[in-house]
Motif scaffolding. Sequence first.
Motif, PDB file in Angstrom:
ATOM      1  N   UNK A 200      -1.772  13.720  -4.296  1.00 57.72           N
ATOM      2  CA  UNK A 200      -0.733  14.074  -5.256  1.00 57.72           C
ATOM      3  C   UNK A 200      -0.486  13.007  -6.304  1.00 57.72           C
ATOM      4  N   UNK A 201      -1.199  11.884  -6.198  1.00 53.45           N
ATOM      5  CA  UNK A 201      -0.992  10.770  -7.124  1.00 53.45           C
ATOM      6  C   UNK A 201      -2.016  10.798  -8.257  1.00 53.45           C
ATOM      7  N   UNK A 202      -3.260  11.145  -7.931  1.00 54.49           N
ATOM      8  CA  UNK A 202      -4.328  11.237  -8.932  1.00 54.49           C
ATOM      9  C   UNK A 202      -4.879  12.663  -8.940  1.00 54.49           C
ATOM     10  N   UNK A 203      -5.526  13.037 -10.045  1.00 53.89           N
ATOM     11  CA  UNK A 203      -6.016  14.411 -10.165  1.00 53.89           C
ATOM     12  C   UNK A 203      -7.516  14.538  -9.985  1.00 53.89           C
ATOM     13  N   UNK A 204      -8.242  13.409  -9.991  1.00 55.48           N
ATOM     14  CA  UNK A 204      -9.694  13.459  -9.799  1.00 55.48           C
ATOM     15  C   UNK A 204     -10.199  12.122  -9.278  1.00 55.48           C
ATOM     16  N   UNK A 205     -11.491  12.079  -8.981  1.00 57.06           N
ATOM     17  CA  UNK A 205     -12.054  10.873  -8.371  1.00 57.06           C
ATOM     18  C   UNK A 205     -12.203   9.715  -9.359  1.00 57.06           C
ATOM     19  N   UNK A 206     -12.306  10.015 -10.629  1.00 59.27           N
ATOM     20  CA  UNK A 206     -12.344   8.948 -11.629  1.00 59.27           C
ATOM     21  C   UNK A 206     -11.010   8.216 -11.660  1.00 59.27           C
TER      22      UNK A 206
ATOM     23  N   UNK B 103       0.814  -1.215   0.000  1.00 59.60           N
ATOM     24  CA  UNK B 103       0.000   0.000   0.000  1.00 59.60           C
ATOM     25  C   UNK B 103       0.847   1.264   0.000  1.00 59.60           C
ATOM     26  N   UNK B 104       1.949   1.230   0.746  1.00 54.82           N
ATOM     27  CA  UNK B 104       2.815   2.410   0.830  1.00 54.82           C
ATOM     28  C   UNK B 104       3.286   2.871  -0.545  1.00 54.82           C
ATOM     29  N   UNK B 105       3.466   1.920  -1.451  1.00 51.43           N
ATOM     30  CA  UNK B 105       4.007   2.259  -2.770  1.00 51.43           C
ATOM     31  C   UNK B 105       3.009   3.013  -3.643  1.00 51.43           C
ATOM     32  N   UNK B 106       1.740   3.069  -3.201  1.00 50.82           N
ATOM     33  CA  UNK B 106       0.708   3.708  -4.005  1.00 50.82           C
ATOM     34  C   UNK B 106       0.345   5.116  -3.525  1.00 50.82           C
ATOM     35  N   UNK B 107       0.923   5.572  -2.431  1.00 49.13           N
ATOM     36  CA  UNK B 107       0.415   6.794  -1.808  1.00 49.13           C
ATOM     37  C   UNK B 107       1.500   7.809  -1.507  1.00 49.13           C
TER      38      UNK B 107
END
Length: 362
Positions: free
Chosen positions: A117-123, A96-100
């Motif tokens: 900071x990893x994704x820009x929207x909820x989709x 999990x740590x590697x994804x956040x």
Amino acid sequence: MGSDSIIFHIDMDGFFSSVEVREDPSLKGLPVVVGSDPKGGEGRGVVSTCSYEAREYGIHSAMPISKAYRLCPDAVFLPVNMQLYHQVSENIMELLKSYASGFQQVSVDEAYLDVTGIVSNYEEAAKLARKIKDHIRTSEGITCSIGIAPNKTVAKIASDYEKPDGLTVVTPDSVREFLYPLDVSKIPGVGAKSQIILEKMGIRTIGDIGRTDVQLLIAKFGKSGIRFKKIANGTYSSEIVEHRLIKSISKEDTFEEDVADTNVVKKTLAILSEQVHTRLLRKGFVFRTVNLKVRFSDFSTYTRSVTLSAYSNDKMSIYRTALRMFSEFEGMGSFRLVGVGVSKLVKMDEKQRRLDDFFDVD
């Protein structure tokens, strides 16, 4: 943590029982109960967790094992294998740590991820969540449920919404729409006693709390009333705390039957000391204090501790110190529970730095 944050709450589904089914696929689809030996309905102890098939019989965690047996005598009852569960947990948490960008483990089977900071929207967040679910399924053979929301509290409520193997997305614009129809029991911290008080106030849903004057809630619940109101309206927020400070490591065992034979207790102390030592090494700590807990058949409970003259990671130091403290209680009656722990912990590398500073090592 504002409304522009995107937070995951990840919760393993029936964690202990899921791991047991993974280890023995023949258990799939059966009511599996992990806990102590039910002894035909006369056993002591409680349910640690159970499969969703067992939950259909009304069985749940923390239920007396004897009651679980009465509800479903044909269930598969298995002992707790904490060493296995901890290993699986550590594997998952590292994954999990590697994804956040922010990570907080809150128990052996749940964690928060800040993916702002990893994704820009909820989709994109939903796509990432599905990727994480697939990764856990393929690497560890178990499922999880994920809640996605603007803050930790709503994410936690969301992760429980479609269990097992669920994925629930709550955008900033849909927080109230999601929360308001839910029962008040879904709010973290609202227990049975609080529910009774709320029901007398005519409050049954989260929406009812959201629409109630905060002063009325404060009059009944003090500061918790403010928190309930904020949670109901989706505005309660706390930060992702990336590293929890481990202050102690301990293990305890509740005997199936009260034990008067001190040799049996001493053997149990040896097993507990070894389990504590194993976890100590795995976490990379040394200790300074050894702790003992004893509970007699009348439920009277005593704790003792001894601080050593120097830091140690020696297994026999744990056991011998526990035995010394236990000698105080020999002959005082039958024992229901004993526990061993270590505290005043220091990471091995930090301890080495302290020694190096002391001896001025180049």
